[in-house]
Design a protein around this motif. Structure first.
Motif, PDB file in Angstrom:
ATOM      1  N   SER A 199       0.741  -1.197  -0.287  1.00  0.00           N
ATOM      2  CA  SER A 199       0.025  -0.117  -0.248  1.00  0.00           C
ATOM      3  C   SER A 199       0.961   1.073   0.515  1.00  0.00           C
ATOM      4  CB  SER A 199      -1.278   0.039   0.776  1.00  0.00           C
ATOM      5  OG  SER A 199      -0.796  -0.150   2.385  1.00  0.00           O
ATOM      6  N   ILE A 264      -8.342  -2.019  -6.238  1.00  0.00           N
ATOM      7  CA  ILE A 264      -9.857  -1.222  -5.413  1.00  0.00           C
ATOM      8  C   ILE A 264      -9.009   0.005  -5.093  1.00  0.00           C
ATOM      9  CG2 ILE A 264      -9.191  -0.591  -2.667  1.00  0.00           C
ATOM     10  CD1 ILE A 264      -9.064  -4.052  -1.982  1.00  0.00           C
ATOM     11  N   SER A 265      -7.249   0.574  -5.793  1.00  0.00           N
ATOM     12  CA  SER A 265      -6.867   1.342  -5.982  1.00  0.00           C
ATOM     13  C   SER A 265      -7.179   2.004  -7.101  1.00  0.00           C
ATOM     14  CB  SER A 265      -5.322   2.231  -4.869  1.00  0.00           C
ATOM     15  OG  SER A 265      -4.452   0.219  -5.908  1.00  0.00           O
ATOM     16  N   GLU A 304     -12.620  -7.166   0.977  1.00  0.00           N
ATOM     17  CA  GLU A 304     -12.842  -6.855   2.097  1.00  0.00           C
ATOM     18  C   GLU A 304     -12.235  -5.519   2.702  1.00  0.00           C
ATOM     19  OE1 GLU A 304     -16.513  -5.740   5.534  1.00  0.00           O
ATOM     20  OE2 GLU A 304     -16.268  -7.639   4.501  1.00  0.00           O
ATOM     21  N   ARG A 307     -10.071  -3.039   0.912  1.00  0.00           N
ATOM     22  CA  ARG A 307     -10.704  -2.178   0.927  1.00  0.00           C
ATOM     23  C   ARG A 307     -10.952  -1.010   2.521  1.00  0.00           C
ATOM     24  NH1 ARG A 307     -14.807  -4.014  -1.402  1.00  0.00           N
ATOM     25  NH2 ARG A 307     -13.548  -4.006  -3.867  1.00  0.00           N
ATOM     26  N   LYS A 308     -11.076  -1.726   3.486  1.00  0.00           N
ATOM     27  CA  LYS A 308     -11.237  -0.776   4.489  1.00  0.00           C
ATOM     28  C   LYS A 308      -9.967  -0.715   4.902  1.00  0.00           C
ATOM     29  CE  LYS A 308     -14.773  -3.937   6.589  1.00  0.00           C
ATOM     30  NZ  LYS A 308     -15.604  -2.747   7.498  1.00  0.00           N
ATOM     31  N   TRP A 310      -7.842   0.103   2.892  1.00  0.00           N
ATOM     32  CA  TRP A 310      -7.448   1.385   1.847  1.00  0.00           C
ATOM     33  C   TRP A 310      -7.554   2.733   1.394  1.00  0.00           C
ATOM     34  CZ3 TRP A 310      -3.251   2.769  -1.407  1.00  0.00           C
ATOM     35  CH2 TRP A 310      -3.295   3.867  -1.688  1.00  0.00           C
ATOM     36  N   ASP A 311      -9.345   2.683   2.515  1.00  0.00           N
ATOM     37  CA  ASP A 311     -10.005   3.651   2.897  1.00  0.00           C
ATOM     38  C   ASP A 311      -9.408   4.302   3.617  1.00  0.00           C
ATOM     39  OD1 ASP A 311     -12.201   3.475   0.574  1.00  0.00           O
ATOM     40  OD2 ASP A 311     -13.266   2.063   2.111  1.00  0.00           O
ATOM     41  N   VAL A 314      -6.208   6.398   2.555  1.00  0.00           N
ATOM     42  CA  VAL A 314      -7.267   7.820   2.157  1.00  0.00           C
ATOM     43  C   VAL A 314      -7.498   8.708   2.983  1.00  0.00           C
ATOM     44  CG1 VAL A 314      -8.684   8.508   0.362  1.00  0.00           C
ATOM     45  CG2 VAL A 314      -7.327   6.617  -0.034  1.00  0.00           C
ATOM     46  N   ASP A 315      -8.097   8.103   3.934  1.00  0.00           N
ATOM     47  CA  ASP A 315      -8.679   9.501   4.881  1.00  0.00           C
ATOM     48  C   ASP A 315      -7.248   9.889   5.985  1.00  0.00           C
ATOM     49  OD1 ASP A 315     -11.423   8.761   4.542  1.00  0.00           O
ATOM     50  OD2 ASP A 315     -12.085   6.985   5.795  1.00  0.00           O
ATOM     51  N   GLY A 319      -7.734  12.405   1.403  1.00  0.00           N
ATOM     52  CA  GLY A 319      -7.803  11.995   0.283  1.00  0.00           C
ATOM     53  C   GLY A 319      -7.035  12.416  -1.062  1.00  0.00           C
ATOM     54  N   LYS A 322      -5.505   9.287  -3.832  1.00  0.00           N
ATOM     55  CA  LYS A 322      -6.418   9.059  -5.327  1.00  0.00           C
ATOM     56  C   LYS A 322      -5.734  10.170  -6.684  1.00  0.00           C
ATOM     57  CE  LYS A 322     -10.512   7.827  -2.421  1.00  0.00           C
ATOM     58  NZ  LYS A 322     -11.903   8.066  -1.956  1.00  0.00           N
TER      59      LYS A 322
END
Length: 322
Positions: A199, A264-265, A304, A307-308, A310-311, A314-315, A319, A322
């Motif tokens: 990541s 996902i990314s 899943e 995805r969690k 990576w989110d 990002v947070d 942001g 992205k």
């Protein structure tokens, strides 16, 4: 999920990846003390709460640990602190042995000598104890073959924890974590999980080195499922003096992980394939029937979980990834 409540809890290594997530999960209903020397953990990992008491200390400080244990008389103790870099334990076997084995033994001895009324002590061992034994899936009864000072210390301390319990009537349990991943994993740690390295390479547009053909497989378990397991093992009367694999029993190759992360990314990972590393294990996954028998049910699939994760990244970076 049943959770520990109304208790005094000690988490050694609590500013690290697993420990800080555990603190997040338990802080609302408990008084939590964290001891961490911040060699790999980060203070910003810790929840902001009046229920949290943080001490920047090494668990090798026997006088400090003695005072702490006598003053607090903890209900539950999670022994998570470790020098988790296998390479570091090879370079500094004596110094890392002090943290990975002797300090934990000292904690057990303080509890024994002072007959402290602890409800349960959990020691975090590792799937590294299985080493290169070919049997799959890895069962708690499988033969072990620890290859590094890290794995040797994990196995020895696991046995100390279980047998101190049996010999001296101290309620103990141990876990063998497989490949745990999720938020707060430190990609700069010398023993960072492969998922945090991937990541990090994606978000920084860096190069990721794959040792071998990428078809090596692992049993990746998301941090929320690990927290579920830790709560269950502490609260269940059936788990005394036992060792449990903590995993999913699902097999995922490194190439699959890379493909999932790219999907996902929405970004392409720069991959460099290099020679196998000597001693690396080709395939590993767990039999989890033993921990399932006390109610454990892994909830988060690898897709899943990625995805969690990576989110969260990002947070965390507002942001900008992205």
């Amino acid at each position: 999920m049943d959770k520990i409540k109304n208790s005094k809890i000690l988490i050694t290594g609590g500013a690290g990846f697993i420990g800080s997530n555990l603190a997040d999960a338990l802080i609302e209903d408990n008084e939590i003390v964290i001891v961490d020397d911040l060699s790999m953990g980060k203070i910003e990992n810790l929840p902001q709460s009046t229920h949290l008491h943080f001490f920047e200390h090494s668990i090798t400080d026997e006088e400090f640990m003695n005072r702490l244990l006598l003053n607090w008389k903890f209900d539950y103790i999670f022994l998570l602190a470790a020098v988790a870099s296998v390479a570091d334990t090879i370079v500094r076997p004596i110094e890392t042995h002090e943290v990975n084995q002797n300090a934990n033994l000292s904690i057990l001895e303080i509890i024994r000598v002072n007959q402290l009324p602890v409800k349960k002590i959990l020691f975090a061992s590792s799937a590294a104890v299985y080493g290169n034994m070919p049997e799959l899936p890895k069962r708690e009864e499988s033969n072990v073959d620890p290859q590094s000072p890290y794995a040797i210390d994990k196995y020895a301390t696991e046995r100390f924890t279980i047998n101190y319990g049996k010999l001296y009537g101290i309620p103990t349990v141990a876990t063998r974590f497989f490949n745990v991943y999720g938020p707060k994993q430190n990609p700069n740690s010398p023993y960072s999980g492969v998922l945090s390295l991937i990541s990090n390479a994606i978000k920084t547009d860096g190069m990721f080195s794959v040792f071998g053909d990428g078809e090596q497989t692992r049993d990746f378990v998301y941090i929320n499922d690990v927290i579920q397991a830790l709560n269950l093992l502490m609260l269940s009367d059936q788990t005394l003096f036992q060792v449990y694999n903590v995993a999913t029993s699902k097999v995922t190759s490194l190439n699959q992980v890379i493909n999932n992360f790219e999907a996902i990314s929405g970004k392409k990972l720069k991959v460099k394939y290099v020679s196998d590393r000597l001693g690396d294990i080709k395939n590993s996954y767990a039999d989890i029937s033993k921990i399932r028998s006390v109610g454990y049910k892994p909830q988060i699939s690898i897709l899943e979980g990625l995805r969690k994760y990576w989110d969260f990244l990002v947070d965390e970076n507002e942001g900008n990834l992205k």
